[in-house]
Write a protein that holds these residues in place. Structure first.
Motif, PDB file in Angstrom:
ATOM      1  N   UNK A   1      -2.581  11.155  -1.197  1.00 21.85           N
ATOM      2  CA  UNK A   1      -2.720  10.646  -2.560  1.00 21.85           C
ATOM      3  C   UNK A   1      -1.454   9.907  -2.994  1.00 21.85           C
ATOM      4  N   UNK A   2      -0.288  10.456  -2.647  1.00 21.46           N
ATOM      5  CA  UNK A   2       0.983   9.800  -2.963  1.00 21.46           C
ATOM      6  C   UNK A   2       1.098   8.458  -2.247  1.00 21.46           C
ATOM      7  N   UNK A   3       0.641   8.398  -0.992  1.00 24.85           N
ATOM      8  CA  UNK A   3       0.651   7.136  -0.245  1.00 24.85           C
ATOM      9  C   UNK A   3      -0.221   6.102  -0.952  1.00 24.85           C
ATOM     10  N   UNK A   4      -1.414   6.525  -1.368  1.00 20.48           N
ATOM     11  CA  UNK A   4      -2.328   5.617  -2.048  1.00 20.48           C
ATOM     12  C   UNK A   4      -1.716   5.089  -3.347  1.00 20.48           C
ATOM     13  N   UNK A   5      -1.029   5.979  -4.088  1.00 23.12           N
ATOM     14  CA  UNK A   5      -0.382   5.571  -5.341  1.00 23.12           C
ATOM     15  C   UNK A   5       0.745   4.586  -5.078  1.00 23.12           C
ATOM     16  N   UNK A   6       1.528   4.847  -4.031  1.00 23.19           N
ATOM     17  CA  UNK A   6       2.638   3.941  -3.696  1.00 23.19           C
ATOM     18  C   UNK A   6       2.104   2.556  -3.328  1.00 23.19           C
ATOM     19  N   UNK A   7       1.029   2.526  -2.565  1.00 19.62           N
ATOM     20  CA  UNK A   7       0.431   1.241  -2.197  1.00 19.62           C
ATOM     21  C   UNK A   7      -0.101   0.530  -3.440  1.00 19.62           C
ATOM     22  N   UNK A   8      -0.701   1.301  -4.339  1.00 20.67           N
ATOM     23  CA  UNK A   8      -1.196   0.733  -5.597  1.00 20.67           C
ATOM     24  C   UNK A   8      -0.050   0.141  -6.421  1.00 20.67           C
TER      25      UNK A   8
ATOM     26  N   UNK B   1       2.807  -4.914  -8.099  1.00 23.82           N
ATOM     27  CA  UNK B   1       4.103  -5.581  -8.230  1.00 23.82           C
ATOM     28  C   UNK B   1       5.187  -4.700  -8.843  1.00 23.82           C
ATOM     29  N   UNK B   2       4.931  -3.426  -9.010  1.00 18.84           N
ATOM     30  CA  UNK B   2       5.910  -2.509  -9.599  1.00 18.84           C
ATOM     31  C   UNK B   2       6.901  -2.022  -8.543  1.00 18.84           C
ATOM     32  N   UNK B   3       6.469  -1.910  -7.305  1.00 17.02           N
ATOM     33  CA  UNK B   3       7.292  -1.423  -6.203  1.00 17.02           C
ATOM     34  C   UNK B   3       7.491  -2.560  -5.215  1.00 17.02           C
ATOM     35  N   UNK B   4       8.745  -2.756  -4.778  1.00 13.39           N
ATOM     36  CA  UNK B   4       8.981  -3.835  -3.802  1.00 13.39           C
ATOM     37  C   UNK B   4       8.693  -3.328  -2.384  1.00 13.39           C
ATOM     38  N   UNK B   5       8.676  -4.263  -1.433  1.00 11.09           N
ATOM     39  CA  UNK B   5       8.280  -3.962  -0.062  1.00 11.09           C
ATOM     40  C   UNK B   5       9.225  -2.943   0.593  1.00 11.09           C
ATOM     41  N   UNK B   6      10.500  -3.049   0.361  1.00 15.63           N
ATOM     42  CA  UNK B   6      11.487  -2.132   0.958  1.00 15.63           C
ATOM     43  C   UNK B   6      11.291  -0.708   0.431  1.00 15.63           C
ATOM     44  N   UNK B   7      11.116  -0.591  -0.889  1.00 15.71           N
ATOM     45  CA  UNK B   7      10.892   0.739  -1.475  1.00 15.71           C
ATOM     46  C   UNK B   7       9.576   1.345  -0.986  1.00 15.71           C
TER      47      UNK B   7
ATOM     48  N   UNK C   1       6.754   5.320   2.219  1.00 14.37           N
ATOM     49  CA  UNK C   1       5.744   5.631   3.227  1.00 14.37           C
ATOM     50  C   UNK C   1       6.352   6.361   4.424  1.00 14.37           C
ATOM     51  N   UNK C   2       7.569   5.970   4.811  1.00 12.39           N
ATOM     52  CA  UNK C   2       8.237   6.653   5.927  1.00 12.39           C
ATOM     53  C   UNK C   2       8.525   8.113   5.566  1.00 12.39           C
TER      54      UNK C   2
END
Length: 145
Positions: A10-17, A22-28, A33-34
Motif C-alpha cells: 500500500x505504501x508503494x502504491x501511495x509513493x507511486x501515486x 508530481x509531489x514526489x521526484x524520481x530520486x525520492x 521504493x528501495x
C-alpha cells in the motif's frame, strides 16, 4: 507479517501515486521504493521458514493404532459417563464439525485428533505407539455418511 506485507504494498502504491501527481521526484521515489523493497525482503525471510514449518507440521502422520486406541477409549468413556453433560463434553472434545445436508440428515462428521484429545482418550500408563503421535497440530478425520 502478511498484513505488514500488504501495508508495504500500500505504501508503494501511495509513493507511486505521489510521483504521478508530481509531489514526489524520481530520486525520492526510487529511495522510498528501495527502502520498502528491503522491508519486504526482511519480512519474506521471516515468513518462509514459518510457512515451511507449518507445511511440515500439517503432513504429520498419525498411526492407525493411535486413532483406534483413542476411538476405543472414547467409546468406553462415553458408555461409562453418568450424566448427559459428561457425554456432551466428551463429544465436544472429539468432534470438530458436523455438516448437515438440506434434507436435515447428517452429511459428514469431522473428528479432531490433537494433543488434548490423545491425552484424554489414551489410558494412563500406556506407551505411545511412536514419537509421531505427539501431535503439534490438529488432525481431522472426515466421516461421510
Amino acid at each position: 507479517m502478511k498484513n505488514s506485507l500488504e501495508a508495504i504494498q500500500s505504501k508503494k502504491d501511495k509513493a507511486i501515486g505521489l510521483y504521478e501527481d508530481g509531489i514526489l521526484n524520481k530520486t525520492d521515489l526510487k529511495d522510498q521504493l528501495e527502502k520498502l523493497d528491503e522491508e519486504t525482503r526482511l519480512l519474506d525471510d521471516r515468513i518462509v521458514p514459518i510457512e515451511q514449518k507449518l507445511v511440515q507440521g500439517s503432513k504429520q502422520e498419525i498411526s492407525f493404532k493411535m486413532v483406534k486406541r483413542v476411538m476405543n477409549h472414547f467409546e468406553d468413556c462415553y458408555k461409562n459417563s453418568i450424566t448427559d453433560e459428561q457425554r456432551k463434553q466428551l463429544l465436544h472434545l472429539l468432534i470438530n464439525k458436523i455438516t448437515i445436508a438440506n434434507d436435515r440428515k447428517i452429511e459428514s462428521i469431522q473428528i479432531q485428533m490433537n494433543n488434548e484429545v490423545v491425552r484424554h482418550f489414551t489410558k494412563q500408563g500406556e506407551d505411545k505407539s511412536s514419537s509421531d503421535d505427539d501431535l503439534s497440530s490438529p488432525f481431522s478425520i472426515f466421516i461421510n455418511l
